[in-house]
Design an enzyme around this catalytic site. Structure first.
Site, PDB file in Angstrom:
ATOM      1  N   SER A  32      -0.797   4.152   0.692  1.00 30.80           N
ATOM      2  CA  SER A  32      -1.608   5.100   1.469  1.00 30.80           C
ATOM      3  C   SER A  32      -0.858   5.716   2.657  1.00 30.80           C
ATOM      4  O   SER A  32      -0.989   6.924   2.894  1.00 30.80           O
ATOM      5  CB  SER A  32      -2.905   4.430   1.947  1.00 30.80           C
ATOM      6  OG  SER A  32      -3.727   4.183   0.839  1.00 30.80           O
ATOM      7  N   LYS A  36     -13.578  -4.425   1.473  1.00 33.86           N
ATOM      8  CA  LYS A  36     -14.439  -3.274   1.188  1.00 33.86           C
ATOM      9  C   LYS A  36     -15.933  -3.585   1.346  1.00 33.86           C
ATOM     10  O   LYS A  36     -16.704  -2.734   1.754  1.00 33.86           O
ATOM     11  CB  LYS A  36     -14.163  -2.752  -0.223  1.00 33.86           C
ATOM     12  CG  LYS A  36     -12.830  -2.021  -0.327  1.00 33.86           C
ATOM     13  CD  LYS A  36     -12.636  -1.430  -1.705  1.00 33.86           C
ATOM     14  CE  LYS A  36     -11.316  -0.687  -1.774  1.00 33.86           C
ATOM     15  NZ  LYS A  36     -11.072  -0.079  -3.079  1.00 33.86           N
ATOM     16  N   ASN A  57     -16.717  -7.896 -18.862  1.00 32.98           N
ATOM     17  CA  ASN A  57     -16.079  -8.621 -17.759  1.00 32.98           C
ATOM     18  C   ASN A  57     -15.910 -10.087 -18.112  1.00 32.98           C
ATOM     19  O   ASN A  57     -16.553 -10.598 -19.032  1.00 32.98           O
ATOM     20  CB  ASN A  57     -16.925  -8.498 -16.478  1.00 32.98           C
ATOM     21  CG  ASN A  57     -16.138  -8.862 -15.232  1.00 32.98           C
ATOM     22  OD1 ASN A  57     -14.995  -8.438 -15.075  1.00 32.98           O
ATOM     23  ND2 ASN A  57     -16.715  -9.652 -14.346  1.00 32.98           N
ATOM     24  N   ARG A  58     -15.016 -10.749 -17.396  1.00 29.15           N
ATOM     25  CA  ARG A  58     -14.802 -12.181 -17.617  1.00 29.15           C
ATOM     26  C   ARG A  58     -15.988 -12.985 -17.084  1.00 29.15           C
ATOM     27  O   ARG A  58     -16.561 -13.801 -17.781  1.00 29.15           O
ATOM     28  CB  ARG A  58     -13.514 -12.605 -16.885  1.00 29.15           C
ATOM     29  CG  ARG A  58     -13.266 -14.084 -16.878  1.00 29.15           C
ATOM     30  CD  ARG A  58     -12.032 -14.432 -16.076  1.00 29.15           C
ATOM     31  NE  ARG A  58     -12.123 -14.020 -14.663  1.00 29.15           N
ATOM     32  CZ  ARG A  58     -11.203 -14.300 -13.751  1.00 29.15           C
ATOM     33  NH1 ARG A  58     -10.106 -14.959 -14.094  1.00 29.15           N
ATOM     34  NH2 ARG A  58     -11.352 -13.915 -12.489  1.00 29.15           N
ATOM     35  N   ASP A  65     -13.803   6.098  -3.812  1.00 22.30           N
ATOM     36  CA  ASP A  65     -13.128   5.653  -5.044  1.00 22.30           C
ATOM     37  C   ASP A  65     -13.706   6.309  -6.303  1.00 22.30           C
ATOM     38  O   ASP A  65     -12.959   6.813  -7.152  1.00 22.30           O
ATOM     39  CB  ASP A  65     -13.234   4.124  -5.195  1.00 22.30           C
ATOM     40  CG  ASP A  65     -12.222   3.386  -4.335  1.00 22.30           C
ATOM     41  OD1 ASP A  65     -11.175   3.964  -3.995  1.00 22.30           O
ATOM     42  OD2 ASP A  65     -12.480   2.217  -4.012  1.00 22.30           O
ATOM     43  N   GLY A 112     -15.260  -4.372  -7.268  1.00 24.20           N
ATOM     44  CA  GLY A 112     -15.602  -3.265  -6.373  1.00 24.20           C
ATOM     45  C   GLY A 112     -15.286  -1.904  -6.966  1.00 24.20           C
ATOM     46  O   GLY A 112     -16.105  -0.984  -6.908  1.00 24.20           O
ATOM     47  N   ALA A 113     -14.098  -1.777  -7.558  1.00 25.42           N
ATOM     48  CA  ALA A 113     -13.710  -0.471  -8.112  1.00 25.42           C
ATOM     49  C   ALA A 113     -14.609  -0.120  -9.292  1.00 25.42           C
ATOM     50  O   ALA A 113     -15.033   1.039  -9.438  1.00 25.42           O
ATOM     51  CB  ALA A 113     -12.248  -0.508  -8.533  1.00 25.42           C
ATOM     52  N   THR A 151      -9.034  -1.594   2.270  1.00 27.16           N
ATOM     53  CA  THR A 151      -8.690  -2.044   0.919  1.00 27.16           C
ATOM     54  C   THR A 151      -8.964  -3.531   0.782  1.00 27.16           C
ATOM     55  O   THR A 151      -9.576  -4.142   1.676  1.00 27.16           O
ATOM     56  CB  THR A 151      -7.232  -1.636   0.566  1.00 27.16           C
ATOM     57  OG1 THR A 151      -6.992  -1.954  -0.796  1.00 27.16           O
ATOM     58  CG2 THR A 151      -6.199  -2.323   1.434  1.00 27.16           C
ATOM     59  N   THR A 192       0.810  -1.227   0.000  1.00 30.23           N
ATOM     60  CA  THR A 192       0.000   0.000   0.000  1.00 30.23           C
ATOM     61  C   THR A 192       0.844   1.278   0.000  1.00 30.23           C
ATOM     62  O   THR A 192       1.849   1.377   0.705  1.00 30.23           O
ATOM     63  CB  THR A 192      -0.996   0.027   1.186  1.00 30.23           C
ATOM     64  OG1 THR A 192      -1.767   1.248   1.075  1.00 30.23           O
ATOM     65  CG2 THR A 192      -0.296   0.019   2.537  1.00 30.23           C
TER      66      THR A 192
HETATM   67  P1  NAP Z   1     -12.009  -6.839  -7.374  1.00 34.79           P
HETATM   68  O1  NAP Z   1     -13.292  -6.417  -6.741  1.00 34.79           O
HETATM   69  O2  NAP Z   1     -11.347  -8.088  -6.896  1.00 34.79           O
HETATM   70  O3  NAP Z   1     -12.302  -6.970  -8.974  1.00 34.79           O
HETATM   71  C1  NAP Z   1     -11.317  -7.500  -9.821  1.00 34.79           C
HETATM   72  C2  NAP Z   1     -11.734  -7.374 -11.286  1.00 34.79           C
HETATM   73  O4  NAP Z   1     -10.652  -7.893 -12.085  1.00 34.79           O
HETATM   74  C3  NAP Z   1     -12.969  -8.187 -11.657  1.00 34.79           C
HETATM   75  O5  NAP Z   1     -13.650  -7.576 -12.719  1.00 34.79           O
HETATM   76  C4  NAP Z   1     -12.327  -9.505 -12.153  1.00 34.79           C
HETATM   77  O6  NAP Z   1     -13.125 -10.219 -13.070  1.00 34.79           O
HETATM   78  C5  NAP Z   1     -11.121  -8.987 -12.899  1.00 34.79           C
HETATM   79  N1  NAP Z   1     -10.099 -10.005 -13.024  1.00 34.79           N
HETATM   80  C6  NAP Z   1      -9.239 -10.427 -12.053  1.00 34.79           C
HETATM   81  N2  NAP Z   1      -8.452 -11.402 -12.547  1.00 34.79           N
HETATM   82  C7  NAP Z   1      -8.830 -11.608 -13.844  1.00 34.79           C
HETATM   83  C8  NAP Z   1      -8.390 -12.469 -14.873  1.00 34.79           C
HETATM   84  N3  NAP Z   1      -7.385 -13.331 -14.686  1.00 34.79           N
HETATM   85  N4  NAP Z   1      -8.985 -12.389 -16.092  1.00 34.79           N
HETATM   86  C9  NAP Z   1      -9.982 -11.498 -16.308  1.00 34.79           C
HETATM   87  N5  NAP Z   1     -10.455 -10.647 -15.365  1.00 34.79           N
HETATM   88  C10 NAP Z   1      -9.879 -10.705 -14.146  1.00 34.79           C
HETATM   89  O7  NAP Z   1     -10.905  -5.712  -7.258  1.00 34.79           O
HETATM   90  P2  NAP Z   1     -11.117  -4.118  -7.212  1.00 34.79           P
HETATM   91  O8  NAP Z   1     -11.205  -3.658  -5.810  1.00 34.79           O
HETATM   92  O9  NAP Z   1     -12.216  -3.760  -8.152  1.00 34.79           O
HETATM   93  O10 NAP Z   1      -9.683  -3.603  -7.764  1.00 34.79           O
HETATM   94  C11 NAP Z   1      -9.327  -3.817  -9.114  1.00 34.79           C
HETATM   95  C12 NAP Z   1      -7.998  -3.105  -9.408  1.00 34.79           C
HETATM   96  O11 NAP Z   1      -8.158  -1.708  -9.224  1.00 34.79           O
HETATM   97  C13 NAP Z   1      -6.843  -3.520  -8.505  1.00 34.79           C
HETATM   98  O12 NAP Z   1      -5.688  -3.607  -9.310  1.00 34.79           O
HETATM   99  C14 NAP Z   1      -6.731  -2.369  -7.524  1.00 34.79           C
HETATM  100  O13 NAP Z   1      -5.408  -2.189  -7.025  1.00 34.79           O
HETATM  101  C15 NAP Z   1      -7.120  -1.186  -8.414  1.00 34.79           C
HETATM  102  N6  NAP Z   1      -7.675  -0.037  -7.663  1.00 34.79           N
HETATM  103  C16 NAP Z   1      -7.079   1.185  -7.852  1.00 34.79           C
HETATM  104  C17 NAP Z   1      -7.583   2.281  -7.168  1.00 34.79           C
HETATM  105  C18 NAP Z   1      -6.930   3.632  -7.344  1.00 34.79           C
HETATM  106  O14 NAP Z   1      -7.150   4.504  -6.494  1.00 34.79           O
HETATM  107  N7  NAP Z   1      -6.180   3.867  -8.400  1.00 34.79           N
HETATM  108  C19 NAP Z   1      -8.689   2.162  -6.302  1.00 34.79           C
HETATM  109  C20 NAP Z   1      -9.288   0.897  -6.172  1.00 34.79           C
HETATM  110  C21 NAP Z   1      -8.763  -0.198  -6.865  1.00 34.79           C
HETATM  111  P3  NAP Z   1     -14.104 -11.411 -12.576  1.00 34.79           P
HETATM  112  O15 NAP Z   1     -15.380 -10.745 -12.132  1.00 34.79           O
HETATM  113  O16 NAP Z   1     -14.238 -12.242 -13.780  1.00 34.79           O
HETATM  114  O17 NAP Z   1     -13.390 -12.114 -11.445  1.00 34.79           O
END
Ligand code: NAP
Length: 283
Positions: A22, A71, A155-156, A107, A134-135, A67, A20
């Site tokens: 943060s 969440k 999405n997948r 977010d 979530g994001a 995080t 992190t």
């Molecule tokens: P999450 O809820 O776990 O969602 C993950 C997403 O990625 C889902 O759509 C998932 O698809 C997809 N995914 C994961 N592995 C995959 C694969 N092998 N093939 C295809 N799709 C895949 O995570 P999240 O909280 O949304 O975070 C997602 C990303 O955003 C992370 O990298 C996180 O660090 C980043 N983030 C950045 C910020 C920022 O401030 N810049 C804020 C929040 C998050 P499925 O539904 O098919 O599993």
């Protein structure tokens, strides 16, 4: 930074937590404003989440960011959600208001903050949002408030895609289309989009050669590519877009945006955004 009997505690709950940024970002703001706060990372095991939340009250911790993977899981243990967290059903910031734990989600607003900073207009734009986690949920809800022309979700996993569409259709008159990541016609609607946003974790360190898209031949002039990943700062997804000469933006600005809003919720003070950005860039 001096710690004394009046120091107030802020922090972040996650697992893993070692990656992190943060603490660096929040400590830079705390130091710049000479506040008597400390911001620390907490590695929380899933079976200890309830105790960890109780500890916020018990130890008079003023606030925490939340995080992956907590969440959504944290919600049952909180006393109240603000409107956005209620809509998104996910929390990334908890504020301890005299023992009452209130959940927020900054977010989506952090994402919109960064687009505005980059002078990217969303109104009447055609947007493809890749990912349904979530994001994606918080970003999609904030995006819709900016009145885009259309929104395509990719999405997948179909269940998550359908659930996100269902949620969003309760909030907009726009007709939202959904496609699988392996849809054979994906290039057509990617080519038609003005803004393409990756919200999946594909490409995040250490898996830097991954990307939700493999074939970038659809790219046309004027498109904007946004990847909410900030480590590495140039993902495979953005690198390919950059090579085609289009505008690319990484997730650093969103990280700063969501963190700045959280800092204001924790302290009631205007966040020193330039200093927070510098701290992230040089660490
Ligand atoms: P999450 O809820 O776990 O969602 C993950 C997403 O990625 C889902 O759509 C998932 O698809 C997809 N995914 C994961 N592995 C995959 C694969 N092998 N093939 C295809 N799709 C895949 O995570 P999240 O909280 O949304 O975070 C997602 C990303 O955003 C992370 O990298 C996180 O660090 C980043 N983030 C950045 C910020 C920022 O401030 N810049 C804020 C929040 C998050 P499925 O539904 O098919 O599993």
């Amino acid at each position: 930074m001096d710690i004394n009997g009046k120091t107030q505690i802020l922090g972040i709950f996650g697992n893993p937590i070692g990656h992190t940024s943060s603490p660096i970002m929040h400590m830079s703001a705390i130091n710049a404003l000479k506040l008597n706060y400390v911001y620390v990372p907490f590695l929380v095991e899933l079976n200890n989440l309830e105790f960890a939340v109780k500890a916020i009250r018990a130890l008079n911790i003023k606030g925490v960011n939340i995080t992956i993977p907590f969440k959504e899981k944290i919600i049952p243990y909180l006393d109240e959600l603000d409107q956005t967290a209620e809509e998104v059903k996910a929390v990334n910031t908890v504020v301890n208001k005299s023992g009452k734990l209130v959940g927020y989600n900054t977010d989506g607003d952090g994402f919109i903050y960064d687009l505005k900073k980059n002078k990217i207009e969303l109104k009447a734009k055609k947007i493809v949002l890749i990912g349904a986690g979530g994001a994606a949920k918080s970003i999609a809800i904030s995006l819709l408030k900016q009145k885009p022309k259309n929104l395509i979700l990719v999405n997948r996993t179909k269940n998550r895609l359908d659930a996100l569409k269902k949620l969003l259709q309760t909030k907009t008159e726009l007709s939202i289309s959904t496609y699988s990541l392996i849809d054979p016609n994906i290039k057509e609607y990617l080519n038609d989009a003005d803004i393409i946003i990756n919200t999946t974790s594909l490409g995040m360190e250490p898996n830097i050669h991954e990307s939700p898209i493999q074939d970038f031949s659809f790219i046309r002039r004027g498109q904007v590519f946004y990847d909410i990943i900030y480590k590495p700062n140039l993902t495979y997804f953005l690198k390919n877009a950059q090579e085609k000469g289009v505008l690319t933006i990484n997730g650093l600005g969103m990280l700063i945006g969501q963190g700045a809003i959280a800092f204001q919720l924790f302290t009631g003070l205007e966040p020193p955004i330039g200093i927070m950005k510098k701290a992230l860039l040089f660490n």
